[in-house]
Structure formats: structure tokens, C-alpha cells
Motif scaffolding. Structure first.
Motif, mmCIF file in Angstrom:
data_model
loop_
_atom_site.group_PDB
_atom_site.id
_atom_site.type_symbol
_atom_site.label_atom_id
_atom_site.label_comp_id
_atom_site.label_asym_id
_atom_site.label_seq_id
_atom_site.Cartn_x
_atom_site.Cartn_y
_atom_site.Cartn_z
ATOM 1 N N SER A 147 88.052 7.122 -146.245
ATOM 2 C CA SER A 147 88.916 6.015 -146.725
ATOM 3 C C SER A 147 88.708 4.720 -146.160
ATOM 4 O O SER A 147 89.390 3.861 -146.626
ATOM 5 C CB SER A 147 90.370 6.798 -146.682
ATOM 6 N N LEU A 148 88.176 4.704 -145.076
ATOM 7 C CA LEU A 148 87.992 3.446 -144.677
ATOM 8 C C LEU A 148 88.974 2.555 -144.199
ATOM 9 O O LEU A 148 89.227 1.410 -144.583
ATOM 10 C CB LEU A 148 86.909 2.729 -145.273
ATOM 11 N N THR A 149 90.172 2.958 -143.289
ATOM 12 C CA THR A 149 91.301 2.202 -142.919
ATOM 13 C C THR A 149 90.947 1.224 -142.100
ATOM 14 O O THR A 149 91.549 -0.021 -141.952
ATOM 15 C CB THR A 149 92.430 3.137 -142.400
ATOM 16 N N ASP A 150 89.642 1.214 -141.348
ATOM 17 C CA ASP A 150 89.322 0.334 -140.274
ATOM 18 C C ASP A 150 87.974 0.398 -140.213
ATOM 19 O O ASP A 150 87.125 1.432 -140.351
ATOM 20 C CB ASP A 150 89.950 0.870 -139.006
ATOM 21 N N ILE A 151 87.275 -0.719 -140.144
ATOM 22 C CA ILE A 151 85.872 -0.798 -140.016
ATOM 23 C C ILE A 151 85.640 -2.029 -138.861
ATOM 24 O O ILE A 151 86.027 -3.157 -139.059
ATOM 25 C CB ILE A 151 84.952 -1.379 -141.060
ATOM 26 N N LYS A 152 84.988 -1.687 -137.509
ATOM 27 C CA LYS A 152 84.964 -2.914 -136.548
ATOM 28 C C LYS A 152 83.847 -2.641 -135.936
ATOM 29 O O LYS A 152 83.240 -1.331 -135.509
ATOM 30 C CB LYS A 152 86.240 -2.752 -135.651
ATOM 31 N N ILE A 153 83.049 -3.659 -135.687
ATOM 32 C CA ILE A 153 81.919 -3.593 -134.767
ATOM 33 C C ILE A 153 82.305 -3.654 -133.447
ATOM 34 O O ILE A 153 83.091 -4.759 -133.017
ATOM 35 C CB ILE A 153 81.077 -5.084 -135.080
ATOM 36 N N THR A 154 81.676 -2.945 -132.525
ATOM 37 C CA THR A 154 82.152 -2.756 -130.974
ATOM 38 C C THR A 154 80.867 -3.203 -130.482
ATOM 39 O O THR A 154 79.667 -3.452 -130.797
ATOM 40 C CB THR A 154 82.642 -1.429 -130.807
ATOM 41 N N ASP A 155 81.130 -3.182 -128.856
ATOM 42 C CA ASP A 155 80.360 -3.619 -127.998
ATOM 43 C C ASP A 155 79.435 -4.922 -127.921
ATOM 44 O O ASP A 155 78.326 -5.101 -127.577
ATOM 45 C CB ASP A 155 79.280 -2.398 -127.864
ATOM 46 N N PHE A 156 80.220 -5.808 -128.618
ATOM 47 C CA PHE A 156 79.797 -7.300 -128.314
ATOM 48 C C PHE A 156 80.132 -7.528 -126.793
ATOM 49 O O PHE A 156 79.349 -8.458 -126.438
ATOM 50 C CB PHE A 156 80.663 -8.328 -129.059
ATOM 51 N N GLY A 157 80.743 -6.828 -126.098
ATOM 52 C CA GLY A 157 81.340 -6.877 -124.928
ATOM 53 C C GLY A 157 80.158 -6.344 -123.859
ATOM 54 O O GLY A 157 80.155 -6.813 -122.682
ATOM 55 N N ILE A 158 79.180 -5.739 -124.304
ATOM 56 C CA ILE A 158 77.803 -5.534 -123.369
ATOM 57 C C ILE A 158 76.555 -6.075 -124.138
ATOM 58 O O ILE A 158 75.588 -5.620 -123.717
ATOM 59 C CB ILE A 158 77.715 -3.856 -123.280
ATOM 60 N N ALA A 159 76.979 -7.299 -125.092
ATOM 61 C CA ALA A 159 75.571 -7.863 -125.376
ATOM 62 C C ALA A 159 74.695 -8.176 -124.455
ATOM 63 O O ALA A 159 73.426 -8.222 -124.728
ATOM 64 C CB ALA A 159 76.258 -8.866 -126.571
ATOM 65 N N LYS A 160 75.227 -8.798 -123.672
ATOM 66 C CA LYS A 160 74.174 -9.417 -122.562
ATOM 67 C C LYS A 160 73.432 -8.337 -121.845
ATOM 68 O O LYS A 160 72.242 -8.455 -121.640
ATOM 69 C CB LYS A 160 74.931 -10.211 -121.494
ATOM 70 N N MET A 161 74.094 -7.406 -121.546
ATOM 71 C CA MET A 161 73.487 -6.094 -120.735
ATOM 72 C C MET A 161 72.261 -5.654 -121.682
ATOM 73 O O MET A 161 71.487 -5.143 -121.318
ATOM 74 C CB MET A 161 74.559 -5.240 -120.506
ATOM 75 N N ALA A 162 72.825 -5.206 -122.966
ATOM 76 C CA ALA A 162 71.823 -4.824 -123.892
ATOM 77 C C ALA A 162 70.650 -5.657 -124.097
ATOM 78 O O ALA A 162 69.438 -5.177 -124.210
ATOM 79 C CB ALA A 162 72.355 -4.511 -125.312
ATOM 80 N N ASP A 163 70.861 -7.017 -124.341
ATOM 81 C CA ASP A 163 70.008 -7.782 -124.525
ATOM 82 C C ASP A 163 68.803 -7.710 -123.414
ATOM 83 O O ASP A 163 67.565 -7.780 -123.703
ATOM 84 C CB ASP A 163 70.333 -9.367 -124.519
ATOM 85 N N GLU A 164 69.334 -7.832 -122.036
ATOM 86 C CA GLU A 164 68.163 -7.631 -121.042
ATOM 87 C C GLU A 164 67.761 -6.401 -120.866
ATOM 88 O O GLU A 164 66.530 -6.359 -120.680
ATOM 89 C CB GLU A 164 68.951 -8.184 -119.727
#
Length: 357
Positions: A147-164
Motif C-alpha cells: 500500500s506504500l504509505t512511505d517510500i524513502k531513499i536511505t543511506d545517503f549518509g554513507i554515500a562517501k564511504m560507498a563511493d570510495e
């Protein structure tokens, strides 16, 4: 509990651990109670102590993004030798668990709604000059199930870690694209330039990842497969062939075709030829999809291979086979997910998706 903490631990004198949620390639994730604001939060801490500087940089970058389709970065604290990112808690499960456990695909109406919301969240991030780099179903949180009461992208907070880590894997450093846990999860959604020129990755790589996810949601297939074989396919081949069921039902084929055209544009090999996130918001805004609640039921009667009734905890609902999306045969006793609308005599179900029992 798994990781460095147990239930009841209080971090920074403010955040009390209540349960272990899970772990990714680089972090442990806990649910915690903010003892000051009296609310639930997601508390994340890196697995590798050498990543603490990158963790802080990522937190600072992520805090720039503020949109209802992005999990908010609330706080960053140091407690002893450990670092913690405090993020908005989303009650639910990641997209992989919430929507792809019973089936490998969802119907186009649901996919269009998800696509629209993801595009909005991604556009907000790109306006703040923040690139996620690691978009995949496990980094999308879903509240309310189908029913999709919420849709949120997460882990922008580890973007730099993932990038490296992804750069290191693509360039053959301490890990590779098939040995790094982060890279293995990201690979099916990874843009060609992220493999060939990982230091040049920009916002268009996120657009590719969104396109790859939508292709998967509609067709039930990864566009280029997974594992080592996916690398060469991403670099040189078109996406996989579309399963027959996706386009053979006229009730669904127009919207499915529109979605796949947009997804294929997102997966253009040339980053400069892909739509921007703003373009996606506009394109998705022109799609026709419903916001109706999805409920579960069981087919209790199917007559003349044409029509029948679904029994649910609400009432008996009429359906026609033309409203069923997917390749599975329609038989009495099949478990289904559906939306219903007022009709003469009995409510009518549309769309209907048969799920694995």
C-alpha cells in the motif's frame, strides 16, 4: 545482538538501543529511542574503524538533503572511539523484502508510483549536489507494504564511504567488483562509467540505477543479470528481453511500455544522453497510476476461464482475468494482492497479482 551493541546500550547519553535491524557491507544498523525527543531513530555505525573520517564527511553531505522521499539525517555523534549517524527511522522493510519476497515483479501501477517518488527524492539530492552512488532495492525503505504509505531513499549518509569502496573495487584495489560486499550488491544497478571510469561518476549514474530498478520491478528480471557476467553486459549489451506477460495484456501494456521506455532511457550507455532526475519527475508525473490500498485475498471461484471472485477479510470481490498481471495461472485457492473499487453488486478488483504461496 549482532555488532558492537546490545539492547539497552545508551549512545552519547541520548540514544538507547532497542533492537538490531541489520547490516550492510560497511555499517551496522540499530533501532534506537531518542531519549530527548522521545522518538524512534535509526542508528548506524561503521564496521571498519578506519572509515570513521569518511563516515563523518558522508553525514555532513547527507544532511544537505531534505525531502519526504529521503530518510533524513538527524545527527552525528562521537562516543569514545566510535562514530554514529542518526537517521530518520522508517517503520517497514527495504524494497527487496517488502515487495519482492512473494514475487520477483510488481504490477506497472505500483511500479509507476514508486518510480515517481524515487525520482522526486533523487532530484532533491541532486539539487543539493549529493550523489548516492549505491542505489539498489536494499537502500529503498518501504512503509505499509504494497500500500506504500512511505517510500524513502536511505543511506545517503554513507554515500562517501560507498563511493570510495566502489572506486577501489572497480580499480582492482584491496577488493574487486565480485569480492566487495558493497560492489556485489551494487553491480546489477551499476552504470557503465562506474565500472570503466569510477572517479568520473556523477548524478547520471544514479539515474541509471533508478532505471535498472524499475526494469526489475516491472519484468521480474535484472536488466543485465548479476555477478561477473553482468559486467560485460552492462558495458556492451542492451537490457534483457522483456518477458511476454509484461506487454501481452492490454490492461497493463500501455503503462508497462511507458515505464520501460523511461527505464531504457535511464540506462543509455552515454551518461550525457540520459534524462536528469528532474526529467524523470516530469515524465513520471504524466503516468497514470492509482494510490489505492492493496489487500490480500484468495481466489475462491474462477468461472469459464474468464471471471470469478476473490475472498478477503473485507468482502467477496469480483475480478476478470484481464485485470490479472503476471504469468501465473489463475486457479481456485491462489493467493492474490489486489485493489478494489465500487461496482454493481460486488466491488471489482483491479489490478490483481497472484503471489507465491
Amino acid at each position: 545482538m549482532i555488532g558492537p551493541h546490545r539492547q539497552g546500550d545508551v549512545i552519547g547519553g541520548r540514544y538507547e538501543i532497542t533492537e538490531f535491524i541489520g547490516q550492510g557491507g560497511m555499517q551496522y544498523v540499530y533501532k534506537a529511542t531518542d531519549l530527548v525527543m522521545l522518538r524512534d531513530v535509526a542508528l548506524k555505525t561503521p564496521k571498519n574503524s578506519s572509515a570513521t573520517k569518511r563516515f563523518k564527511r558522508s553525514a555532513v553531505v547527507a544532511a544537505k538533503v531534505n525531502h519526504h522521499n529521503v530518510a533524513k539525517t538527524l545527527d552525528y555523534i562521537r562516543d569514545g572511539d566510535n562514530r554514529y549517524l542518526i537517521e530518520e527511522y522508517v517503520a517497514g522493510a527495504d524494497l527487496q523484502v517488502a515487495l519482492l519476497t512473494n514475487n520477483s515483479f510488481i504490477d506497472p501501477y505500483l511500479a509507476a508510483r514508486i518510480f515517481h517518488y524515487l525520482a522526486k527524492g533523487l532530484a532533491a539530492a541532486h539539487h543539493a549536489n549529493v550523489v548516492h552512488r549505491d542505489l539498489k532495492p536494499t537502500n529503498i525503505m518501504i512503509g505499509g507494504g504494497y500500500s506504500l504509505t512511505d517510500i524513502k531513499i536511505t543511506d545517503f549518509g554513507i554515500a562517501k564511504m560507498a563511493d570510495e569502496e566502489l572506486i577501489d573495487a572497480a580499480e582492482g584495489g584491496d577488493s574487486t567488483l565480485t569480492t566487495s560486499q558493497t560492489a556485489v550488491g551494487a553491480l546489477p544497478y551499476m552504470a557503465p562509467e562506474a565500472i570503466e571510469r569510477p572517479r568520473e561518476v556523477g548524478p547520471s549514474a544514479d539515474v541509471w540505477s533508478i532505471g535498472a530498478m524499475i526494469f526489475q520491478l516491472v519484468t521480474g528480471q535484472l536488466p543485465f543479470g548479476s555477478g561477473l557476467k553482468a559486467v560485460m553486459r552492462i558495458l556492451r549489451d542492451p537490457p534483457s528481453a522483456i518477458p511476454v506477460f509484461v506487454l501481452n495484456n492490454p490492461q497493463f501494456s500501455p503503462l508497462a511500455n511507458d515505464l520501460l521506455n523511461i527505464a531504457n532511457a535511464c540506462m543509455n550507455k552515454d551518461p550525457g544522453a540520459r534524462p536528469t532526475a528532474d526529467d524523470l519527475v516530469m515524465s513520471c508525473g504524466q503516468l497514470c497510476y492509482a494510490r489505492s490500498t492493496r489487500v490480500e485475498g484468495v481466489i475462491g471461484e474462477f468461472n469459464y476461464q474468464a471471471w470469478g471472485y476473490i475472498n478477503s477479510n473485507r468482502q467477496r470481490v469480483f475480478f476478470h482475468k484481464s485485470s490479472v498481471y503476471g504469468p501465473k495461472p489463475i486457479v481456485d485457492g491462489s493467493r492474490v494482492l489486489f485493489s478494489s473499487y465500487a461496482g454493481g453488486g460486488a466491488d471489482r478488483a483491479h489490478p490483481v497479482v497472484i503471489v507465491d504461496n
